[in-house]
Design a protein around this motif. Structure first.
Motif, PDB file in Angstrom:
ATOM      1  N   VAL A   1       0.830  -1.208   0.000  1.00 19.89           N
ATOM      2  CA  VAL A   1       0.000   0.000   0.000  1.00 19.89           C
ATOM      3  C   VAL A   1       0.862   1.256   0.000  1.00 19.89           C
ATOM      4  O   VAL A   1       0.656   2.183  -0.795  1.00 19.89           O
ATOM      5  N   LEU A   2       1.866   1.301   0.868  1.00 20.51           N
ATOM      6  CA  LEU A   2       2.698   2.492   0.951  1.00 20.51           C
ATOM      7  C   LEU A   2       3.620   2.654  -0.257  1.00 20.51           C
ATOM      8  O   LEU A   2       4.011   3.769  -0.599  1.00 20.51           O
ATOM      9  N   SER A   3       3.973   1.556  -0.891  1.00 17.73           N
ATOM     10  CA  SER A   3       4.846   1.636  -2.067  1.00 17.73           C
ATOM     11  C   SER A   3       4.077   2.018  -3.326  1.00 17.73           C
ATOM     12  O   SER A   3       4.615   2.703  -4.209  1.00 17.73           O
ATOM     13  N   GLU A   4       2.824   1.578  -3.423  1.00 19.29           N
ATOM     14  CA  GLU A   4       2.069   1.772  -4.657  1.00 19.29           C
ATOM     15  C   GLU A   4       1.309   3.092  -4.702  1.00 19.29           C
ATOM     16  O   GLU A   4       1.035   3.606  -5.781  1.00 19.29           O
TER      17      GLU A   4
ATOM     18  N   THR B   1      19.901 -15.369   2.175  1.00 22.06           N
ATOM     19  CA  THR B   1      18.705 -14.687   1.682  1.00 22.06           C
ATOM     20  C   THR B   1      18.131 -13.769   2.749  1.00 22.06           C
ATOM     21  O   THR B   1      17.627 -12.678   2.439  1.00 22.06           O
ATOM     22  N   HIS B   2      18.231 -14.190   4.015  1.00 23.67           N
ATOM     23  CA  HIS B   2      17.759 -13.347   5.110  1.00 23.67           C
ATOM     24  C   HIS B   2      18.620 -12.080   5.223  1.00 23.67           C
ATOM     25  O   HIS B   2      18.091 -10.971   5.399  1.00 23.67           O
ATOM     26  N   HIS B   3      19.932 -12.244   5.107  1.00 22.15           N
ATOM     27  CA  HIS B   3      20.822 -11.088   5.175  1.00 22.15           C
ATOM     28  C   HIS B   3      20.573 -10.127   4.006  1.00 22.15           C
ATOM     29  O   HIS B   3      20.565  -8.903   4.188  1.00 22.15           O
ATOM     30  N   ILE B   4      20.366 -10.690   2.811  1.00 17.57           N
ATOM     31  CA  ILE B   4      20.107  -9.857   1.632  1.00 17.57           C
ATOM     32  C   ILE B   4      18.802  -9.081   1.807  1.00 17.57           C
ATOM     33  O   ILE B   4      18.710  -7.890   1.490  1.00 17.57           O
ATOM     34  N   THR B   5      17.790  -9.778   2.339  1.00 17.92           N
ATOM     35  CA  THR B   5      16.506  -9.119   2.592  1.00 17.92           C
ATOM     36  C   THR B   5      16.656  -7.974   3.582  1.00 17.92           C
ATOM     37  O   THR B   5      16.082  -6.891   3.400  1.00 17.92           O
ATOM     38  N   THR B   6      17.437  -8.195   4.626  1.00 15.08           N
ATOM     39  CA  THR B   6      17.673  -7.145   5.631  1.00 15.08           C
ATOM     40  C   THR B   6      18.332  -5.926   5.006  1.00 15.08           C
ATOM     41  O   THR B   6      17.924  -4.785   5.251  1.00 15.08           O
ATOM     42  N   VAL B   7      19.338  -6.169   4.181  1.00 16.64           N
ATOM     43  CA  VAL B   7      20.032  -5.063   3.511  1.00 16.64           C
ATOM     44  C   VAL B   7      19.086  -4.316   2.572  1.00 16.64           C
ATOM     45  O   VAL B   7      19.107  -3.080   2.497  1.00 16.64           O
ATOM     46  N   LEU B   8      18.235  -5.058   1.849  1.00 21.18           N
ATOM     47  CA  LEU B   8      17.277  -4.428   0.947  1.00 21.18           C
ATOM     48  C   LEU B   8      16.314  -3.524   1.694  1.00 21.18           C
ATOM     49  O   LEU B   8      16.015  -2.403   1.250  1.00 21.18           O
ATOM     50  N   PHE B   9      15.825  -3.987   2.842  1.00 22.80           N
ATOM     51  CA  PHE B   9      14.907  -3.175   3.632  1.00 22.80           C
ATOM     52  C   PHE B   9      15.560  -1.870   4.077  1.00 22.80           C
ATOM     53  O   PHE B   9      14.974  -0.791   3.965  1.00 22.80           O
ATOM     54  N   PHE B  10      16.785  -1.969   4.584  1.00 22.10           N
ATOM     55  CA  PHE B  10      17.491  -0.760   4.995  1.00 22.10           C
ATOM     56  C   PHE B  10      17.758   0.156   3.794  1.00 22.10           C
ATOM     57  O   PHE B  10      17.611   1.385   3.888  1.00 22.10           O
ATOM     58  N   GLY B  11      18.145  -0.443   2.674  1.00 23.17           N
ATOM     59  CA  GLY B  11      18.422   0.342   1.482  1.00 23.17           C
ATOM     60  C   GLY B  11      17.188   1.074   0.968  1.00 23.17           C
ATOM     61  O   GLY B  11      17.248   2.275   0.661  1.00 23.17           O
ATOM     62  N   PHE B  12      16.060   0.348   0.877  1.00 19.07           N
ATOM     63  CA  PHE B  12      14.832   0.976   0.409  1.00 19.07           C
ATOM     64  C   PHE B  12      14.326   2.018   1.408  1.00 19.07           C
ATOM     65  O   PHE B  12      13.743   3.037   1.009  1.00 19.07           O
ATOM     66  N   GLY B  13      14.531   1.762   2.692  1.00 19.09           N
ATOM     67  CA  GLY B  13      14.115   2.723   3.703  1.00 19.09           C
ATOM     68  C   GLY B  13      14.863   4.036   3.569  1.00 19.09           C
ATOM     69  O   GLY B  13      14.268   5.120   3.568  1.00 19.09           O
ATOM     70  N   LEU B  14      16.182   3.954   3.428  1.00 22.14           N
ATOM     71  CA  LEU B  14      17.001   5.159   3.267  1.00 22.14           C
ATOM     72  C   LEU B  14      16.703   5.854   1.936  1.00 22.14           C
ATOM     73  O   LEU B  14      16.680   7.093   1.862  1.00 22.14           O
ATOM     74  N   TRP B  15      16.459   5.082   0.901  1.00 21.17           N
ATOM     75  CA  TRP B  15      16.123   5.633  -0.407  1.00 21.17           C
ATOM     76  C   TRP B  15      14.819   6.431  -0.333  1.00 21.17           C
ATOM     77  O   TRP B  15      14.729   7.561  -0.841  1.00 21.17           O
ATOM     78  N   SER B  16      13.808   5.854   0.312  1.00 20.06           N
ATOM     79  CA  SER B  16      12.516   6.533   0.430  1.00 20.06           C
ATOM     80  C   SER B  16      12.630   7.799   1.272  1.00 20.06           C
ATOM     81  O   SER B  16      12.011   8.828   0.950  1.00 20.06           O
ATOM     82  N   LEU B  17      13.404   7.740   2.356  1.00 27.23           N
ATOM     83  CA  LEU B  17      13.589   8.931   3.186  1.00 27.23           C
ATOM     84  C   LEU B  17      14.330  10.021   2.413  1.00 27.23           C
ATOM     85  O   LEU B  17      14.016  11.220   2.550  1.00 27.23           O
TER      86      LEU B  17
ATOM     87  N   SER C   1       0.061  13.464  -0.911  1.00 27.95           N
ATOM     88  CA  SER C   1       1.334  14.078  -0.555  1.00 27.95           C
ATOM     89  C   SER C   1       2.443  13.065  -0.787  1.00 27.95           C
ATOM     90  O   SER C   1       2.590  12.093  -0.033  1.00 27.95           O
ATOM     91  N   GLU C   2       3.216  13.271  -1.842  1.00 26.46           N
ATOM     92  CA  GLU C   2       4.295  12.343  -2.157  1.00 26.46           C
ATOM     93  C   GLU C   2       5.336  12.313  -1.044  1.00 26.46           C
ATOM     94  O   GLU C   2       5.941  11.272  -0.770  1.00 26.46           O
ATOM     95  N   LYS C   3       5.543  13.464  -0.409  1.00 30.56           N
ATOM     96  CA  LYS C   3       6.534  13.523   0.657  1.00 30.56           C
ATOM     97  C   LYS C   3       6.131  12.645   1.828  1.00 30.56           C
ATOM     98  O   LYS C   3       6.949  11.902   2.377  1.00 30.56           O
ATOM     99  N   MET C   4       4.835  12.706   2.207  1.00 25.96           N
ATOM    100  CA  MET C   4       4.367  11.895   3.335  1.00 25.96           C
ATOM    101  C   MET C   4       4.377  10.412   2.992  1.00 25.96           C
ATOM    102  O   MET C   4       4.696   9.571   3.836  1.00 25.96           O
ATOM    103  N   VAL C   5       4.031  10.080   1.748  1.00 24.65           N
ATOM    104  CA  VAL C   5       4.062   8.673   1.322  1.00 24.65           C
ATOM    105  C   VAL C   5       5.486   8.145   1.363  1.00 24.65           C
ATOM    106  O   VAL C   5       5.744   7.042   1.871  1.00 24.65           O
ATOM    107  N   SER C   6       6.443   8.917   0.835  1.00 26.21           N
ATOM    108  CA  SER C   6       7.841   8.492   0.842  1.00 26.21           C
ATOM    109  C   SER C   6       8.367   8.379   2.267  1.00 26.21           C
ATOM    110  O   SER C   6       9.102   7.445   2.603  1.00 26.21           O
ATOM    111  N   LEU C   7       7.987   9.323   3.108  1.00 21.95           N
ATOM    112  CA  LEU C   7       8.419   9.293   4.500  1.00 21.95           C
ATOM    113  C   LEU C   7       7.857   8.075   5.228  1.00 21.95           C
ATOM    114  O   LEU C   7       8.586   7.365   5.943  1.00 21.95           O
ATOM    115  N   SER C   8       6.571   7.802   5.027  1.00 19.70           N
ATOM    116  CA  SER C   8       5.934   6.656   5.684  1.00 19.70           C
ATOM    117  C   SER C   8       6.524   5.340   5.206  1.00 19.70           C
ATOM    118  O   SER C   8       6.802   4.441   6.013  1.00 19.70           O
ATOM    119  N   SER C   9       6.726   5.213   3.888  1.00 18.30           N
ATOM    120  CA  SER C   9       7.287   3.965   3.364  1.00 18.30           C
ATOM    121  C   SER C   9       8.736   3.796   3.808  1.00 18.30           C
ATOM    122  O   SER C   9       9.184   2.681   4.082  1.00 18.30           O
TER     123      SER C   9
END
Length: 235
Positions: free
Chosen positions: A17-20, A72-88, A204-212
Motif C-alpha cells: 500500500v505504501l509503495s504503490e 537470503t535473510h541477510h540480503i533481505t535485511t540489507v534491501l529493507f534498509f536500502g529501500f528505507g534510506l532511499w525513500s527517506l 502528498s508524495e513527501k508523506m508517502v515516501s516518509l511513511s514507506s
C-alpha cells in the motif's frame, strides 16, 4: 526467524500500500480510467499486478533453494534498509510537486493523440469489425485491457516494491506474502481507477515516501534483530 502467515500477510500488505500509492502505475491507472471504461482499466491493471506479485513471490520462494536461507535473510535485511534510506532521501529532497504524475500524463497524452490521429481515417473501415468483436474473449482482451496491462506490468518490473516482495517471500510465508500483496494492489488500483486524477493530485508524495521509508527501516530492524537472535541461539 519470524515466518508466520500472518506476519507475511501484514508486512506485504503494508509495504504494498505504501509503495504503490503515488507510484507511476497508480497515476497511470487514474489517468487511463478518465479516458476509457473503468472495468477494462481496472481489469488490465489489476491482472498485471497480480501476475507480477505471484511471479515475485515464486522467485523469492525459490531463492532459498539456490542460496542458503541465512544469506537470503541477510540480503533481505540489507534491501529493507536500502529501500528505507532511499525513500527517506526522496521524501526530504523532493520538491513536493507531482513529477511522476506529470511524466506519466505527458506520455499517455502523446499515446492518446497518436492513437486518435491514426484512427480518423479508418473509423468507417473498422465499424463492421467492431460489431463482430462482441464475443467474450475479444471484449476481455480488448486493446484498452492490453494497454492497461502492459503499462502496469512493465512499469512495475524492477520497481522497489517488486524487489521488496521477492525479499519478503524469501524470508516469510509465501502464501501470506501473496495474499497481502494482492489485497494491497487491489486496494490501491481500485482507489486509483475510481478516485481518478483528483485523488492522485491530492496525495502528498513527501508523506508517502516518509511513511514507506520508516516502514522499510522498521522491517529492516526486525529482520536484523531476528537474525541476531538466531545467531545467539546457535552459540
Amino acid at each position: 526467524m519470524e515466518s508466520s502467515l500472518l506476519a507475511g500477510f501484514t508486512k506485504s500488505l503494508a509495504m504494498t500500500v505504501l509503495s504503490e500509492i503515488g507510484d507511476k502505475t497508480f497515476f497511470a491507472a487514474a489517468i487511463l480510467a478518465m479516458r476509457h471504461p473503468r472495468r477494462l482499466v481496472l481489469g488490465g491493471c489489476l491482472t498485471a499486478l497480480i501476475v507480477m506479485t505471484i511471479l515475485s513471490v515464486l522467485f523469492g520462494w525459490a531463492a532459498p533453494n539456490l542460496i542458503s536461507r541465512k544469506w537470503t535473510h541477510h540480503i533481505t535485511t540489507v534491501l529493507f534498509f536500502g529501500f528505507g534510506l532511499w525513500s527517506l532521501w526522496e521524501a526530504f529532497t523532493g520538491d513536493g510537486e507531482s513529477e511522476e504524475l506529470a511524466e506519466v500524463e505527458a506520455k499517455l497524452d502523446a499515446d492518446w493523440k497518436a492513437g486518435t490521429a491514426g484512427s480518423k481515417g479508418t473509423s468507417k473501415d473498422n465499424e463492421d469489425l467492431k460489431k463482430q468483436q462482441k464475443i467474450f474473449l475479444t471484449q476481455f482482451f480488448s486493446p484498452i485491457f492490453l494497454k492497461a496491462f502492459s503499462i502496469t506490468f512493465f512499469g512495475e518490473w524492477g520497481d522497489k516494491s517488486q524487489i521488496a516482495t521477492i525479499g519478503l517471500a524469501a524470508d516469510m510465508d509465501p502464501f501470506g506474502v501473496v495474499l497481502g500483496g494482492i489485497i494491497g494492489q487491489a486496494l490501491c488500483t481500485t482507489a486509483a481507477v475510481f478516485g481518478g486524477k483528483s485523488l492522485a493530485t491530492q496525495i502528498s508524495e513527501k508523506m508517502v515516501s516518509l511513511s514507506s521509508g520508516v516502514l522499510f527501516l522498521v522491517f529492516g530492524f526486525q529482520s536484523f534483530l531476528a537474525s541476531s537472535a538466531a545467531a545467539a541461539a546457535e552459540l
